[in-house]
Write a protein that holds these residues in place. Structure first.
Motif, mmCIF file in Angstrom:
data_model
loop_
_atom_site.group_PDB
_atom_site.id
_atom_site.type_symbol
_atom_site.label_atom_id
_atom_site.label_comp_id
_atom_site.label_asym_id
_atom_site.label_seq_id
_atom_site.Cartn_x
_atom_site.Cartn_y
_atom_site.Cartn_z
ATOM 1 N N ALA A 75 107.216 -13.520 -9.520
ATOM 2 C CA ALA A 75 106.830 -12.969 -10.577
ATOM 3 C C ALA A 75 105.398 -11.687 -10.231
ATOM 4 N N TYR A 76 105.463 -10.313 -10.487
ATOM 5 C CA TYR A 76 103.919 -9.479 -10.359
ATOM 6 C C TYR A 76 103.313 -10.445 -11.074
ATOM 7 N N VAL A 77 101.699 -10.901 -10.698
ATOM 8 C CA VAL A 77 100.855 -10.995 -11.855
ATOM 9 C C VAL A 77 99.714 -10.594 -11.722
ATOM 10 N N LEU A 78 99.595 -10.241 -13.451
ATOM 11 C CA LEU A 78 98.276 -8.866 -13.719
ATOM 12 C C LEU A 78 97.543 -9.717 -14.340
ATOM 13 N N MET A 79 96.119 -9.959 -13.904
ATOM 14 C CA MET A 79 95.441 -10.675 -14.290
ATOM 15 C C MET A 79 94.472 -9.646 -15.999
ATOM 16 N N LEU A 80 94.703 -10.130 -17.001
ATOM 17 C CA LEU A 80 94.059 -9.298 -17.702
ATOM 18 C C LEU A 80 93.184 -10.003 -18.764
ATOM 19 N N THR A 81 91.757 -9.769 -18.106
ATOM 20 C CA THR A 81 90.399 -10.967 -18.845
ATOM 21 C C THR A 81 88.873 -10.354 -19.278
ATOM 22 N N GLY A 82 88.231 -10.852 -19.634
ATOM 23 C CA GLY A 82 86.957 -10.837 -20.408
ATOM 24 C C GLY A 82 85.964 -11.261 -19.333
ATOM 25 N N ARG A 83 86.823 -11.689 -18.044
ATOM 26 C CA ARG A 83 85.965 -11.849 -17.286
ATOM 27 C C ARG A 83 85.914 -10.725 -16.115
ATOM 28 N N ASP A 84 84.526 -10.109 -16.082
ATOM 29 C CA ASP A 84 84.432 -8.777 -14.968
ATOM 30 C C ASP A 84 83.626 -8.436 -13.982
ATOM 31 N N ASP A 85 83.378 -9.970 -13.983
ATOM 32 C CA ASP A 85 82.912 -10.524 -12.666
ATOM 33 C C ASP A 85 83.533 -9.741 -11.008
ATOM 34 N N GLU A 86 82.614 -8.954 -10.336
ATOM 35 C CA GLU A 86 83.693 -8.707 -9.401
ATOM 36 C C GLU A 86 84.323 -9.946 -8.325
ATOM 37 N N VAL A 87 83.255 -11.105 -8.518
ATOM 38 C CA VAL A 87 83.681 -12.239 -7.515
ATOM 39 C C VAL A 87 85.459 -12.723 -8.743
ATOM 40 N N ASP A 88 85.263 -12.843 -9.524
ATOM 41 C CA ASP A 88 86.550 -13.347 -9.943
ATOM 42 C C ASP A 88 87.891 -12.267 -9.501
#
Length: 227
Positions: A75-88
């Motif tokens: 499956a393709y994984v698209l992360m959708l999150t409030g964590r906008d840190d570049e490290v994440d």
């Protein structure tokens, strides 16, 4: 493109409703899970084409679930999150995420990114009769989508394999980041080209046994497969 099966892993009801509505309007069949454990149950009983994955979930970190998905699923994984840190974001890509969006988000952009993921052809291959390809000690089985490096058989993610495929179709030729984005992510991809560098770095770790690298960086331009 026909509708796909999409699993939305999101515990915030308002976001889950927005995501579901946008994807159903685009013709996809959408199921949901609000926890990692519920997502695992869904993944055992269904085979989604795309997983839209929040990272901050009540019972754990979505990054861990991404790693599990990558080990067991195509499956393709698209992360959708409030964590906008570049490290994440970088960690997400290293664990095999195909795309990464931050909240708040545009439902239309989300639908467009899912379309872009689904437009990427999963099978790879150079010519009609080409079944394998070799680059030095690397033997690439295009039909099985596996590689052998000497006596090792590294496991590549879909993106890593597609990058290696694109580069070894034209060994020695330099492909720009834009060309690799079009070839691997699809011409409808929305995002910056830094994602190419992250996945190339991951690929090198798996296929290189020493110096020089099997993938050459051409500064300011892109990458080439060493011949």
């Amino acid at each position: 493109m026909t509708g796909a099966q999409v699993l939305v892993v999101e515990d915030a009801a308002e976001y889950a409703q927005l995501i579901t509505a946008a994807l159903r309007q685009d013709g996809h069949t959408v199921s949901g899970a609000t926890t990692i454990e519920a997502a695992r149950t869904r993944l055992r009983s269904t085979t989604p084409d795309v997983v839209v994955l929040d990272l901050t979930l009540p019972d754990g970190d979505g990054l861990d679930l991404c790693q599990e998905i990558r080990a067991d699923s195509d499956a393709y994984v698209l992360m959708l999150t409030g964590r906008d840190d570049e490290v994440d974001k970088l960690v997400g890509f290293r664990l095999g995420a195909d795309d990464y969006m931050t909240k708040p988000f545009s439902p239309r952009e989300l639908a467009a990114r899912v379309r872009a993921l689904l437009s990427r052809a999963r099978p790879s291959g150079g010519g009609v009769d080409e079944a394998t390809r070799e680059l030095g000690p690397i033997r690439i089985d295009l039909s099985a989508r596996t590689i052998q490096v000497g006596d090792r058989e590294p496991e590549l993610t879909k993106i890593e394999f597609d990058l290696l495929d694109a580069l070894t179709k034209r060994p020695g030729s330099v492909l720009t980041r834009a060309q690799l984005l079009d070839s691997v992510w699809g011409e409808n991809y929305i995002g910056d080209d830094h994602v190419v560098d992250v996945h190339i770095a991951n690929l090198r770790k798996k296929i290189d046994d020493g110096n020089p690298s099997h993938i050459r960086t051409v500064r300011g331009v892109g990458y080439a497969a060493n011949i």
